[in-house]
Design a protein around this motif. Sequence first.
Motif, PDB file in Angstrom:
ATOM      1  N   ALA A 219      -7.988  -2.445  21.914  1.00 45.72           N
ATOM      2  CA  ALA A 219      -7.610  -3.863  21.688  1.00 45.72           C
ATOM      3  C   ALA A 219      -6.221  -4.097  21.864  1.00 45.72           C
ATOM      4  N   GLY A 220      -5.301  -3.159  21.693  1.00 45.63           N
ATOM      5  CA  GLY A 220      -3.960  -3.298  21.727  1.00 45.63           C
ATOM      6  C   GLY A 220      -3.349  -2.768  20.554  1.00 45.63           C
ATOM      7  N   GLU A 221      -2.102  -3.145  20.138  1.00 44.42           N
ATOM      8  CA  GLU A 221      -1.284  -2.537  19.040  1.00 44.42           C
ATOM      9  C   GLU A 221      -1.586  -3.354  17.749  1.00 44.42           C
ATOM     10  N   HIS A 222      -1.711  -2.593  16.714  1.00 42.77           N
ATOM     11  CA  HIS A 222      -1.809  -3.198  15.183  1.00 42.77           C
ATOM     12  C   HIS A 222      -0.952  -2.933  14.236  1.00 42.77           C
ATOM     13  N   SER A 223      -0.786  -3.497  13.348  1.00 43.06           N
ATOM     14  CA  SER A 223       0.370  -3.090  12.346  1.00 43.06           C
ATOM     15  C   SER A 223      -0.196  -3.309  10.891  1.00 43.06           C
ATOM     16  N   ALA A 224       0.037  -2.624  10.131  1.00 42.59           N
ATOM     17  CA  ALA A 224      -0.455  -2.817   8.679  1.00 42.59           C
ATOM     18  C   ALA A 224       0.394  -2.292   7.549  1.00 42.59           C
ATOM     19  N   ARG A 225       0.591  -2.609   6.233  1.00 43.83           N
ATOM     20  CA  ARG A 225       1.372  -2.102   5.253  1.00 43.83           C
ATOM     21  C   ARG A 225       0.935  -0.793   4.787  1.00 43.83           C
ATOM     22  N   TRP A 226       1.704   0.135   4.687  1.00 44.72           N
ATOM     23  CA  TRP A 226       1.546   1.586   4.355  1.00 44.72           C
ATOM     24  C   TRP A 226       1.665   1.770   2.757  1.00 44.72           C
ATOM     25  N   ARG A 227       0.551   2.080   2.127  1.00 45.58           N
ATOM     26  CA  ARG A 227       0.320   2.167   0.670  1.00 45.58           C
ATOM     27  C   ARG A 227       0.362   3.847   0.130  1.00 45.58           C
TER      28      ARG A 227
ATOM     29  N   GLY B 174      -1.401 -14.565   1.046  1.00 48.13           N
ATOM     30  CA  GLY B 174      -0.737 -14.362   2.361  1.00 48.13           C
ATOM     31  C   GLY B 174      -0.403 -12.906   2.628  1.00 48.13           C
ATOM     32  N   ALA B 175      -1.016 -12.180   1.535  1.00 45.22           N
ATOM     33  CA  ALA B 175      -0.421 -10.561   1.652  1.00 45.22           C
ATOM     34  C   ALA B 175      -1.414 -10.006   2.795  1.00 45.22           C
ATOM     35  N   GLN B 176      -0.338  -8.951   3.257  1.00 43.42           N
ATOM     36  CA  GLN B 176      -0.840  -8.239   4.637  1.00 43.42           C
ATOM     37  C   GLN B 176      -1.922  -7.165   4.455  1.00 43.42           C
ATOM     38  N   ALA B 177      -2.782  -6.923   5.301  1.00 43.49           N
ATOM     39  CA  ALA B 177      -3.738  -5.745   5.329  1.00 43.49           C
ATOM     40  C   ALA B 177      -2.871  -4.460   5.139  1.00 43.49           C
ATOM     41  N   SER B 178      -3.436  -3.377   4.835  1.00 42.50           N
ATOM     42  CA  SER B 178      -2.773  -2.163   4.531  1.00 42.50           C
ATOM     43  C   SER B 178      -3.563  -1.008   4.788  1.00 42.50           C
ATOM     44  N   VAL B 179      -2.953   0.387   4.848  1.00 40.49           N
ATOM     45  CA  VAL B 179      -3.631   1.352   5.162  1.00 40.49           C
ATOM     46  C   VAL B 179      -3.465   2.444   4.021  1.00 40.49           C
ATOM     47  N   VAL B 180      -4.278   3.113   3.292  1.00 36.02           N
ATOM     48  CA  VAL B 180      -3.959   4.260   2.311  1.00 36.02           C
ATOM     49  C   VAL B 180      -4.745   5.435   2.768  1.00 36.02           C
ATOM     50  N   SER B 181      -4.364   6.662   2.274  1.00 35.08           N
ATOM     51  CA  SER B 181      -4.831   7.701   2.697  1.00 35.08           C
ATOM     52  C   SER B 181      -6.400   7.793   1.808  1.00 35.08           C
ATOM     53  N   LEU B 182      -7.328   8.134   2.440  1.00 31.22           N
ATOM     54  CA  LEU B 182      -8.625   8.258   1.777  1.00 31.22           C
ATOM     55  C   LEU B 182      -8.763   9.140   0.347  1.00 31.22           C
ATOM     56  N   ARG B 183      -7.742  10.217   0.501  1.00 33.40           N
ATOM     57  CA  ARG B 183      -7.570  10.964  -0.692  1.00 33.40           C
ATOM     58  C   ARG B 183      -7.127  10.471  -1.936  1.00 33.40           C
ATOM     59  N   GLU B 184      -5.976   9.418  -1.506  1.00 35.68           N
ATOM     60  CA  GLU B 184      -5.442   8.672  -2.587  1.00 35.68           C
ATOM     61  C   GLU B 184      -6.352   7.668  -3.074  1.00 35.68           C
ATOM     62  N   LEU B 185      -7.064   7.026  -2.242  1.00 36.80           N
ATOM     63  CA  LEU B 185      -7.988   6.011  -2.696  1.00 36.80           C
ATOM     64  C   LEU B 185      -8.971   6.485  -3.330  1.00 36.80           C
ATOM     65  N   LEU B 186      -9.545   7.713  -3.282  1.00 34.98           N
ATOM     66  CA  LEU B 186     -10.462   8.502  -4.300  1.00 34.98           C
ATOM     67  C   LEU B 186      -9.973   8.446  -5.338  1.00 34.98           C
ATOM     68  N   GLY B 187      -8.730   8.875  -5.542  1.00 36.38           N
ATOM     69  CA  GLY B 187      -8.098   9.190  -6.684  1.00 36.38           C
ATOM     70  C   GLY B 187      -8.207   7.891  -7.517  1.00 36.38           C
ATOM     71  N   LEU B 188      -7.628   6.669  -6.588  1.00 33.52           N
ATOM     72  CA  LEU B 188      -7.798   5.542  -7.527  1.00 33.52           C
ATOM     73  C   LEU B 188      -9.114   5.197  -8.158  1.00 33.52           C
ATOM     74  N   ILE B 189     -10.215   5.310  -7.224  1.00 32.51           N
ATOM     75  CA  ILE B 189     -11.478   5.225  -7.747  1.00 32.51           C
ATOM     76  C   ILE B 189     -11.942   5.920  -8.945  1.00 32.51           C
ATOM     77  N   GLY B 190     -11.453   7.167  -9.002  1.00 30.93           N
ATOM     78  CA  GLY B 190     -11.980   7.982 -10.052  1.00 30.93           C
ATOM     79  C   GLY B 190     -11.092   7.775 -11.276  1.00 30.93           C
ATOM     80  N   ALA B 191      -9.637   7.398 -11.232  1.00 30.62           N
ATOM     81  CA  ALA B 191      -8.914   6.915 -12.270  1.00 30.62           C
ATOM     82  C   ALA B 191      -9.662   5.477 -12.760  1.00 30.62           C
ATOM     83  N   HIS B 192      -9.931   4.719 -11.808  1.00 27.63           N
ATOM     84  CA  HIS B 192     -10.678   3.618 -12.542  1.00 27.63           C
ATOM     85  C   HIS B 192     -12.042   3.831 -13.393  1.00 27.63           C
TER      86      HIS B 192
END
Length: 382
Positions: free
Chosen positions: A19-27, A144-162
Amino acid sequence: MTTDPNQFVFPTVTWRDDAGEHSARWRSEAAVPAPKRIVPADDRTSADAAYRLASEGTALLWRGDFQNARQLLQAMTRRIERKPRKQPASPIDAFNAHRQAQAQRARTLGMLLIPLEADYSIALRRAPEVKDACREVYGEAAQGAQASVVSLRELLGLIGAHEWRKKGVEIGALGARIHPHYGVFSPVRGEYVDLVARAPLPTHTLAFDIGAGTGVLAALLAKRGVARVVATDTDARALACARENVARLGLSGQVQVIEADLFPPGRAPLVVCNPPWLPARPSSPIERAVYDPASGMLRGFLDGLAAHLEPRGEGWLILSDFAEHLGLRSRDALLAMIDAAGLKVIARDDIRPVHPKAVDPSDPLHRARAAEVTSLWRLGAK
């Protein structure tokens, strides 16, 4: 890859698909640099292909089923674990090799990315609800925040910490639960808490807790009858976590949590500190609870202790000798630090850890872990 004007806080990553070029915030809460190359991946991506790309430094932005992404991450982990390991010649070689392997493992597994919408939702099949976990770590999503991308490994860490934050960690010596926040060292290794619970109190009037973390030791001192405890930390998450735990336990009238670099103003008859145990450089902000570069916090506590003790007061240093068994610091060096700071050892109480790694022969640092002893050093001014 391009970056926005706030690049040091929020880098922006780009990728292309049909679909073309995309961008997102890196977390990255681990301060991992944004990947330079990203390619789309989905349920058709094999584990071998994903592992090869990730090992080469190419990140994969997942567009398939979320649970399949978790399975892919597990398959990539198995490929890492298959790699043969050389037997190090010494404990310090084992430690350095272990850290190097862990860093490479984190880099490779961190290359599988998940897209987050601006409100922290995940627009993938079978994706979990992660908004609360993300808000606890990232803060409220701005308008008005931008969409972002995060590593799955870090995301699972966030879920576990929650989940840990919700249910808490049972502390036997406290008779209550402590609720750790993401990025704050959890008191799952209870031996240091037990040492503080059984040491004879030199006072019931005032104590300083240096490096409060979750607030568990400050709460324990208050539970033991210390009328006033001043707990310090410099980390914003630790300060918020300690204050929340103190309030949850109904101890806000006894425990004051303040931001301070080591010591609060004044002197106390009891000053307690449980610094990071390993004198090595952390590879991410989250590791600061474990690694103390050049023993900086340990030295700072010892060097400043005498000036913050009341006459005949005690400083309690809780420290594992794990670093000694790894060859990172000798017992003689520790005793020399204590002596140079104008301090003397009044007594020492030892306890052996009971965590699973201490009895796991497959752990690369098993020899050092099996010999480890955690001590409470009761120190006084000369």
